[in-house]
Design a protein around this motif. Structure first.
Motif, PDB file in Angstrom:
ATOM      1  N   LEU A  35       0.622  -1.007  -0.382  1.00 28.92           N
ATOM      2  CA  LEU A  35       0.184   0.028   0.213  1.00 28.92           C
ATOM      3  C   LEU A  35       0.811   1.354  -0.130  1.00 28.92           C
ATOM      4  O   LEU A  35       0.882   2.176  -0.476  1.00 28.92           O
ATOM      5  CB  LEU A  35      -0.973  -0.169   0.848  1.00 28.92           C
ATOM      6  N   ALA A  36       1.833   1.512   0.662  1.00 32.40           N
ATOM      7  CA  ALA A  36       2.681   2.577   0.503  1.00 32.40           C
ATOM      8  C   ALA A  36       3.899   2.733  -0.459  1.00 32.40           C
ATOM      9  O   ALA A  36       3.364   3.808  -1.460  1.00 32.40           O
ATOM     10  CB  ALA A  36       4.022   2.089   1.724  1.00 32.40           C
ATOM     11  N   VAL A  37       3.245   1.848  -1.255  1.00 38.00           N
ATOM     12  CA  VAL A  37       4.989   1.652  -2.502  1.00 38.00           C
ATOM     13  C   VAL A  37       2.936   2.484  -3.459  1.00 38.00           C
ATOM     14  O   VAL A  37       3.860   3.298  -4.282  1.00 38.00           O
ATOM     15  CB  VAL A  37       5.192   0.801  -3.303  1.00 38.00           C
ATOM     16  N   ALA A  38       2.404   1.444  -3.423  1.00 36.31           N
ATOM     17  CA  ALA A  38       1.314   1.995  -4.619  1.00 36.31           C
ATOM     18  C   ALA A  38       0.346   3.109  -4.402  1.00 36.31           C
ATOM     19  O   ALA A  38       0.737   4.031  -4.864  1.00 36.31           O
ATOM     20  CB  ALA A  38      -0.409   1.254  -4.128  1.00 36.31           C
ATOM     21  N   GLY A  39       0.450   3.821  -3.249  1.00 36.27           N
ATOM     22  CA  GLY A  39      -0.042   5.390  -2.762  1.00 36.27           C
ATOM     23  C   GLY A  39       0.855   6.411  -3.227  1.00 36.27           C
ATOM     24  O   GLY A  39       0.774   7.432  -3.820  1.00 36.27           O
ATOM     25  N   GLY A  40       2.698   6.121  -2.680  1.00 35.19           N
ATOM     26  CA  GLY A  40       3.609   6.293  -3.377  1.00 35.19           C
ATOM     27  C   GLY A  40       3.720   6.834  -4.416  1.00 35.19           C
ATOM     28  O   GLY A  40       4.188   7.775  -4.840  1.00 35.19           O
ATOM     29  N   LEU A  41       3.377   5.978  -5.469  1.00 34.67           N
ATOM     30  CA  LEU A  41       3.500   5.832  -6.766  1.00 34.67           C
ATOM     31  C   LEU A  41       1.932   6.336  -7.465  1.00 34.67           C
ATOM     32  O   LEU A  41       2.727   7.605  -8.925  1.00 34.67           O
ATOM     33  CB  LEU A  41       3.360   4.591  -7.493  1.00 34.67           C
ATOM     34  N   ALA A  42       0.962   6.682  -7.039  1.00 32.98           N
ATOM     35  CA  ALA A  42       0.003   7.474  -7.442  1.00 32.98           C
ATOM     36  C   ALA A  42       0.356   8.882  -6.810  1.00 32.98           C
ATOM     37  O   ALA A  42       0.226   9.335  -8.410  1.00 32.98           O
ATOM     38  CB  ALA A  42      -1.247   6.572  -6.943  1.00 32.98           C
ATOM     39  N   LEU A  43       0.656   9.074  -6.359  1.00 33.12           N
ATOM     40  CA  LEU A  43       1.016  10.312  -6.092  1.00 33.12           C
ATOM     41  C   LEU A  43       2.171  11.234  -6.415  1.00 33.12           C
ATOM     42  O   LEU A  43       1.937  12.059  -7.137  1.00 33.12           O
ATOM     43  CB  LEU A  43       1.509  10.545  -4.591  1.00 33.12           C
ATOM     44  N   TRP A  44       3.301  10.271  -7.149  1.00 31.77           N
ATOM     45  CA  TRP A  44       4.008  10.934  -7.935  1.00 31.77           C
ATOM     46  C   TRP A  44       3.599  10.363  -8.793  1.00 31.77           C
ATOM     47  O   TRP A  44       4.214  11.672  -9.865  1.00 31.77           O
ATOM     48  CB  TRP A  44       5.733   9.509  -8.018  1.00 31.77           C
TER      49      TRP A  44
END
Length: 246
Positions: A35-44
């Motif tokens: 979830l942390a990786v997916a959220g970070g990528l989505a924001l990026w």
């Protein structure tokens, strides 16, 4: 996988072993990382502003604190820690997620009603026992706080800049604060303990079962109710100023 014979977060810790009672369940850790990786990528990919990245990091840190650190194990020992855990979910993780990744399609009023229902349900002894006995029910109840909380705070944040919307958001935040205060009063002034699951844990930490419950009520009252009352007052003030400006 968690042992079905003990509550989620593990067996009741002793004060001297609490510091090493981390919840290192592989499925939980994998989900948090994913979830942390997916959220970070989505924001990026969305080229989000730095404050949104910071809010998402705060939400991720709050989730780590709530479900991985010894606080998770302490919720098995003390009902007071469970109250603090709920405040982390509603008052830190959910609003941080709303700031980082606001949900836009859920009506704020509906989210408020679902969040309120989940908050009261968590404090019904029978429901609490079911979450104690079943990891599936435990996570369903956590989701029942987090998801509508995320949607609710998204609506509160979205109300900025609109006088009437800010007024409505202020009323709902005040309503949530009032419910925190009422639950806190019930827990503090109840003549008998309501959650026998914490008998062994409370005694291990030098508290009576009723004393642990009263401490939980005070947590709901002060760190639970007071910040929400302040947010509601600020929203009301903003609504009033916007109304004058109009």
């Amino acid at each position: 996988m968690p042992d079905p014979t003990v509550p989620y977060c593990g067996p009741i810790p002793l004060p001297e072993t609490l510091w090493r009672s981390w919840n290192l369940e592989p499925v939980l850790l994998a989900c948090l990382v994913a979830l942390a990786v997916a959220g970070g990528l989505a924001l990026w990919q969305a080229r989000a502003q730095a404050h949104r990245h910071g809010a998402f990091a705060l939400a991720a840190g709050g989730a780590f604190l709530a479900f991985v650190t010894p606080l998770c194990a302490l919720t098995v020992a003390l009902f007071a820690a469970r109250s603090l855990h709920h405040l982390l979910v509603i008052g830190l993780i959910a609003p941080a997620l709303a700031w980082a990744m606001p949900l836009r399609r859920v009506p704020t009023g509906a989210a408020f009603l679902v969040l309120s229902a989940a908050l009261w349900a968590w404090h019904v002894p029978g429901v609490y026992s079911a979450a104690w006995d079943s990891a599936q029910v435990y996570w369903m109840m956590q989701a029942a706080l987090l998801l509508p909380g995320w949607a609710f705070w998204s609506g509160v944040i979205r109300a900025r800049g609109q006088a009437m919307a800010s007024l409505g958001a202020a009323g709902m935040v005040a309503g949530l604060a009032g419910q925190m205060g009422l639950i806190g009063a019930i827990l503090t002034f109840a003549p008998r303990p309501l959650y026998g699951e914490h008998l062994v844990g409370a005694e291990a930490f030098g508290l009576s079962l009723l004393g642990d419950q009263q401490l939980a009520g005070l947590i709901m009252w002060v760190p639970g109710m007071l910040p929400l009352a302040i947010v509601g007052a600020l929203l009301l003030h903003r609504s009033w100023r916007q109304g004058l400006a109009a």
